[in-house]
Design a protein around this motif. Sequence first.
Motif, PDB file in Angstrom:
ATOM      1  N   SER A   1       0.583  -1.721   0.449  1.00  0.00           N
ATOM      2  CA  SER A   1       0.147   0.083  -0.191  1.00  0.00           C
ATOM      3  C   SER A   1       0.733   1.169  -0.285  1.00  0.00           C
ATOM      4  O   SER A   1       0.173   2.075   0.159  1.00  0.00           O
ATOM      5  CB  SER A   1      -0.906  -0.207   1.277  1.00  0.00           C
ATOM      6  OG  SER A   1      -0.152   0.279   2.092  1.00  0.00           O
ATOM      7  N   PHE A   2       2.488   0.950   0.056  1.00  0.00           N
ATOM      8  CA  PHE A   2       2.981   2.218   0.435  1.00  0.00           C
ATOM      9  C   PHE A   2       2.664   3.369   1.149  1.00  0.00           C
ATOM     10  O   PHE A   2       3.145   4.710   0.909  1.00  0.00           O
ATOM     11  CB  PHE A   2       2.974   3.040  -1.239  1.00  0.00           C
ATOM     12  CG  PHE A   2       3.573   2.367  -2.273  1.00  0.00           C
ATOM     13  CD1 PHE A   2       4.883   1.995  -2.706  1.00  0.00           C
ATOM     14  CD2 PHE A   2       2.552   1.225  -3.448  1.00  0.00           C
ATOM     15  CE1 PHE A   2       5.023   1.122  -3.782  1.00  0.00           C
ATOM     16  CE2 PHE A   2       2.685   0.950  -4.076  1.00  0.00           C
ATOM     17  CZ  PHE A   2       4.472   0.730  -4.851  1.00  0.00           C
ATOM     18  N   THR A   3       2.569   3.142   2.852  1.00  0.00           N
ATOM     19  CA  THR A   3       1.919   3.789   3.405  1.00  0.00           C
ATOM     20  C   THR A   3       3.011   3.461   4.927  1.00  0.00           C
ATOM     21  O   THR A   3       3.192   4.404   5.263  1.00  0.00           O
ATOM     22  CB  THR A   3       0.610   3.049   4.072  1.00  0.00           C
ATOM     23  OG1 THR A   3       0.692   1.870   4.782  1.00  0.00           O
ATOM     24  CG2 THR A   3      -0.644   3.587   3.089  1.00  0.00           C
ATOM     25  N   LYS A   4       3.959   2.301   4.755  1.00  0.00           N
ATOM     26  CA  LYS A   4       4.393   1.729   6.331  1.00  0.00           C
ATOM     27  C   LYS A   4       6.376   0.733   5.597  1.00  0.00           C
ATOM     28  O   LYS A   4       5.434   0.544   4.740  1.00  0.00           O
ATOM     29  CB  LYS A   4       3.665   0.924   6.498  1.00  0.00           C
ATOM     30  CG  LYS A   4       2.940   0.346   6.583  1.00  0.00           C
ATOM     31  CD  LYS A   4       2.369  -0.730   7.949  1.00  0.00           C
ATOM     32  CE  LYS A   4       1.590  -2.017   7.447  1.00  0.00           C
ATOM     33  NZ  LYS A   4       1.316  -2.649   7.843  1.00  0.00           N
ATOM     34  N   LEU A   5       6.701   0.796   5.754  1.00  0.00           N
ATOM     35  CA  LEU A   5       7.986  -0.076   5.782  1.00  0.00           C
ATOM     36  C   LEU A   5       7.619  -1.365   6.289  1.00  0.00           C
ATOM     37  O   LEU A   5       7.265  -1.357   7.232  1.00  0.00           O
ATOM     38  CB  LEU A   5       9.504   1.080   6.157  1.00  0.00           C
ATOM     39  CG  LEU A   5       9.528   2.207   5.865  1.00  0.00           C
ATOM     40  CD1 LEU A   5      11.007   2.889   5.909  1.00  0.00           C
ATOM     41  CD2 LEU A   5       9.834   2.079   4.328  1.00  0.00           C
ATOM     42  N   ILE A   6       8.456  -2.375   5.465  1.00  0.00           N
ATOM     43  CA  ILE A   6       8.162  -3.374   5.876  1.00  0.00           C
ATOM     44  C   ILE A   6       9.285  -4.508   6.194  1.00  0.00           C
ATOM     45  O   ILE A   6      10.163  -4.081   5.349  1.00  0.00           O
ATOM     46  CB  ILE A   6       7.412  -4.651   5.614  1.00  0.00           C
ATOM     47  CG1 ILE A   6       7.297  -4.215   4.072  1.00  0.00           C
ATOM     48  CG2 ILE A   6       5.701  -3.903   6.111  1.00  0.00           C
ATOM     49  CD1 ILE A   6       6.223  -5.594   3.356  1.00  0.00           C
ATOM     50  N   VAL A   7       9.631  -5.594   6.598  1.00  0.00           N
ATOM     51  CA  VAL A   7      10.616  -6.272   6.380  1.00  0.00           C
ATOM     52  C   VAL A   7      10.471  -7.447   5.164  1.00  0.00           C
ATOM     53  O   VAL A   7       9.572  -7.923   6.130  1.00  0.00           O
ATOM     54  CB  VAL A   7      11.514  -7.205   7.961  1.00  0.00           C
ATOM     55  CG1 VAL A   7      12.351  -7.949   7.513  1.00  0.00           C
ATOM     56  CG2 VAL A   7      11.614  -5.720   8.053  1.00  0.00           C
ATOM     57  N   VAL A   8      10.922  -7.951   4.467  1.00  0.00           N
ATOM     58  CA  VAL A   8      10.762  -9.063   3.273  1.00  0.00           C
ATOM     59  C   VAL A   8      11.637 -10.252   3.550  1.00  0.00           C
ATOM     60  O   VAL A   8      12.869  -9.441   3.267  1.00  0.00           O
ATOM     61  CB  VAL A   8      10.281  -8.817   2.532  1.00  0.00           C
ATOM     62  CG1 VAL A   8       8.394  -7.774   1.851  1.00  0.00           C
ATOM     63  CG2 VAL A   8      11.033  -7.435   0.748  1.00  0.00           C
ATOM     64  N   ASP A   9      11.414 -11.089   3.109  1.00  0.00           N
ATOM     65  CA  ASP A   9      12.726 -11.687   3.129  1.00  0.00           C
ATOM     66  C   ASP A   9      12.610 -11.564   1.473  1.00  0.00           C
ATOM     67  O   ASP A   9      11.684 -11.793   0.977  1.00  0.00           O
ATOM     68  CB  ASP A   9      12.183 -13.673   3.111  1.00  0.00           C
ATOM     69  CG  ASP A   9      11.740 -13.667   4.362  1.00  0.00           C
ATOM     70  OD1 ASP A   9      12.751 -13.419   5.481  1.00  0.00           O
ATOM     71  OD2 ASP A   9      11.044 -14.053   4.764  1.00  0.00           O
ATOM     72  N   VAL A  10      14.036 -12.585   1.120  1.00  0.00           N
ATOM     73  CA  VAL A  10      14.379 -11.885  -0.454  1.00  0.00           C
ATOM     74  C   VAL A  10      14.597 -13.418  -1.106  1.00  0.00           C
ATOM     75  O   VAL A  10      14.442 -13.638  -2.357  1.00  0.00           O
ATOM     76  CB  VAL A  10      16.003 -11.370  -0.508  1.00  0.00           C
ATOM     77  CG1 VAL A  10      17.057 -11.892  -2.065  1.00  0.00           C
ATOM     78  CG2 VAL A  10      16.447 -10.690   0.061  1.00  0.00           C
TER      79      VAL A  10
END
Length: 468
Positions: free
Chosen positions: A34-43
């Motif tokens: 949603s481009f409202t917050k930063l998150i951590v994702v797995d590569v």
Amino acid sequence: MFAKILHNDSIYYSPVFAVSMKYSNKKAVVFDDSFTKLIVVDVFRNNQYTTLFMNYDTEDFSINEDGFKSYWNDRNIFKTVKSKKCTSKMLDEAKEILSRSRQQEFTEIKTSSDLDALDINSGSFHDGYILGMQEKNGVLEILLDTSWGTLIILKCQGIIENSLKIGSVFSWCDMRIDDEYVEFSFEPMSCSNEEVLKAKQVKFKPLFVKRIDINKFEYNFSNNNLAIKCDKIWIEFDNSNNDVLYFKERKVLGYLENTDVILRCFVFREDIVYHFFKYNIIRSKKITKRIQTFQEECERKGIYFDKYPLCDEEFEKDEHDFGELLYSHKYSTLHQWIIMLQIIIPILLYNGMWLIIQLLNQQMKWTIYFIMGLGVSLSGLIIFLVGFIKDKLSGYHQSRCLEIYENGLKHNGYNVSFNINYGNLTDVEYKSRIIVHTTWCKFKLHRFKDDKVAYELIKKQLDKSIKQ
């Protein structure tokens, strides 16, 4: 730095604000969908890519190390993001970078950071192979399967040299760029001459691969379009959402191979390729028949699949000539028991830890122990025993040995198996056991009585190969 992220069965693009490339836990900080917050994702998760890099430019990053990079000067950036402690200033800066970024389906290779992204997405094309290749209107399109959970489309113009062959399998690829061209030097597994692609302009597009459980394979047709069930979601396919150009002209959706030995299929849909695979299915006639019916029904609807160019039987014929056998050592079942204990003891210790926690905490319900302790331990033991029994029934365990040849090594151990020529062996050392360093990783062999003799012979053959 810019990437595309796989979220459920759709993708979105985002700037990357931090990345950790530690082998066991590759991860990145990006926007959510949603481009409202930063998150951590797995590569990389569950043996497949969930984040693919479109470029790897970290010139403006505050921390710029080999295995860790961060736009902000925060070494705990992943903890900061996960705990939702990003400041409003950080989020404003991230949104500013987002506003200046542009979505790009293809990346034109202009800098070394572009090549870095391709290298990460492809695993340097180790075990990669060419699925298809076609030139039209001065544009050469090449489709490569990395064998690591991604496919790569290359679009090339201004071809200077191209010795690539459809079906070629590679041990690795050296990529470089200079002022006038981009060059890829592929080292074939068969140890024939390297295959080179050199062009004035090269663009790449990485594709995600999602696996389908072949044992639960379901499909149907709607308005002559194919739909396949993946993770309880029905995915519809047609040529309009297929990004491989040479498929669209012939109403081809992908690749399919169905034999008594191997069953595999790629079905293309925009940025995601759906894949099922099963090896040694000689006892699974029901699955073979189901896929045969699937292919016939597709053809009646005017939907076609190309045959896989990679033929395992032909590849075995072209296998590297290892030359004369110089030394052989057959591993005893002692090594198998050692490996078994290395697996079973941690499982028992884990169960014991939970039992102690339960006994020391009388208020804790025994249900927790039965689930977290005994349950997890039994699950681990069952998985191990199933693998052990399958290995015994296959008879594969009877050929556990180390073989040293004139031109390479063959190792079939209880811990690891590989065949390698000396050209792909960078070093060999002895530290209580033989350690073989290859162009992509290192292998620790089993210890045995005469392993120092074997080490000296490998070292001698490797030195001889380097001098040649």
